[in-house]
Design an enzyme around this catalytic site. Structure first.
Site, PDB file in Angstrom:
ATOM      1  N   CYS A 131      26.036   3.852  27.275  1.00 41.42           N
ATOM      2  CA  CYS A 131      27.295   3.144  27.673  1.00 41.42           C
ATOM      3  C   CYS A 131      27.030   1.876  27.765  1.00 41.42           C
ATOM      4  O   CYS A 131      27.072   1.076  26.824  1.00 41.42           O
ATOM      5  CB  CYS A 131      27.677   3.855  29.209  1.00 41.42           C
ATOM      6  SG  CYS A 131      26.616   4.174  30.041  1.00 41.42           S
ATOM      7  N   CYS A 133      25.042   0.209  30.783  1.00 40.38           N
ATOM      8  CA  CYS A 133      24.258  -0.090  31.721  1.00 40.38           C
ATOM      9  C   CYS A 133      23.555  -1.547  31.866  1.00 40.38           C
ATOM     10  O   CYS A 133      22.927  -1.762  30.744  1.00 40.38           O
ATOM     11  CB  CYS A 133      23.200   1.077  32.081  1.00 40.38           C
ATOM     12  SG  CYS A 133      23.856   2.540  32.747  1.00 40.38           S
TER      13      CYS A 133
HETATM   14 FE    FE Z   1      25.386   2.726  31.130  1.00 39.02          FE
END
Ligand code: FE
Length: 230
Positions: A131, A133
């Protein structure tokens, strides 16, 4: 390419300021993904408020705080590490504690932070393949491309090609290491100090440290590009 850090990616304890879908409807469609995220964010924000878990005011304060974090913090850290070998050693050994002590900051996070040091023979690049991070506590909000499916899927497979698209051309004998961030582990790249910057002040050095150089997609600015600070 080798992957020096490969960790369990668990998204239950996430510091993102946005909702984190486990199964977005169309992960290959960035536009649809963004719309989905906005919908989900709105739904969660309203629920949190409704249930009295977090008020809209508190949420807006948190958003303001997130927006106040900028790569300038990271730049100061990198410049100090270039100038001060003792600081650098401590930074690599215990990043958050060292940063808080040295810059009188109070960054508190349950996340682990690892500083990846670039050398003349090793170049580090950071990604979150799942995703987005990102070391927000030091660099603020990640750039849109960092969250794109394109970057996340390709940089692990063909890092040199992706870096070249950023204008970053590394010699063949430099090893490129890609580190995959997780929900509880974030990375900051410590770029290699540009040639010809010996004798530069900490502020002059910090001005060469771009956000992307701390993600690893770019190199710091060159000595010749030093902005007029005088
Ligand atoms: Fe992530």
């Amino acid at each position: 390419m080798s992957s020096s850090h490969s960790h369990h990616h668990d998204h239950h304890d996430h510091d993102h300021d946005h909702a984190h879908p486990h199964s977005p409807p169309a992960p290959d469609d960035d536009d649809q993904y963004d719309r989905y995220e906005v919908l989900l964010q709105t739904a969660i924000r309203e629920l949190l408020d409704e249930k009295g878990i977090i008020t809209a005011d508190a949420l807006h304060r948190q958003i303001d705080y997130q927006d106040s974090l900028t790569p300038a913090i990271g730049g100061k850290i990198v410049a100090k590490a270039w100038l001060d070998p003792v600081f650098k050693k401590k930074l690599l050994a215990d990043p958050l504690k060292t940063i808080n002590e040295s810059f009188e900051l109070d960054i508190t996070t349950p996340l682990d932070l690892v500083v990846l040091e670039n050398t003349p023979t090793v170049h580090n690049v950071v990604v979150c393949t799942l995703c987005s991070c990102y070391p927000r506590m030091l660099l603020g909000i990640p750039p849109a491309w960092y969250k794109s499916i394109d970057y996340r899927s390709r940089v692990v497979v063909e890092p040199r090609k992706v870096l070249a698209e950023f204008g970053t051309h590394l010699p063949d004998d430099v090893e490129v290491r890609v580190s995959d961030s997780t929900a509880d582990l974030r990375f900051l790249v410590l770029p290699y100090q540009p040639a010809g910057t010996e004798g530069f002040s900490e502020a002059e050095l910090a001005a060469l440290v771009t956000r992307d150089s701390m993600i690893g997609t770019s190199l710091p600015l060159s000595a010749a590009s030093t902005p007029a600070l005088a």
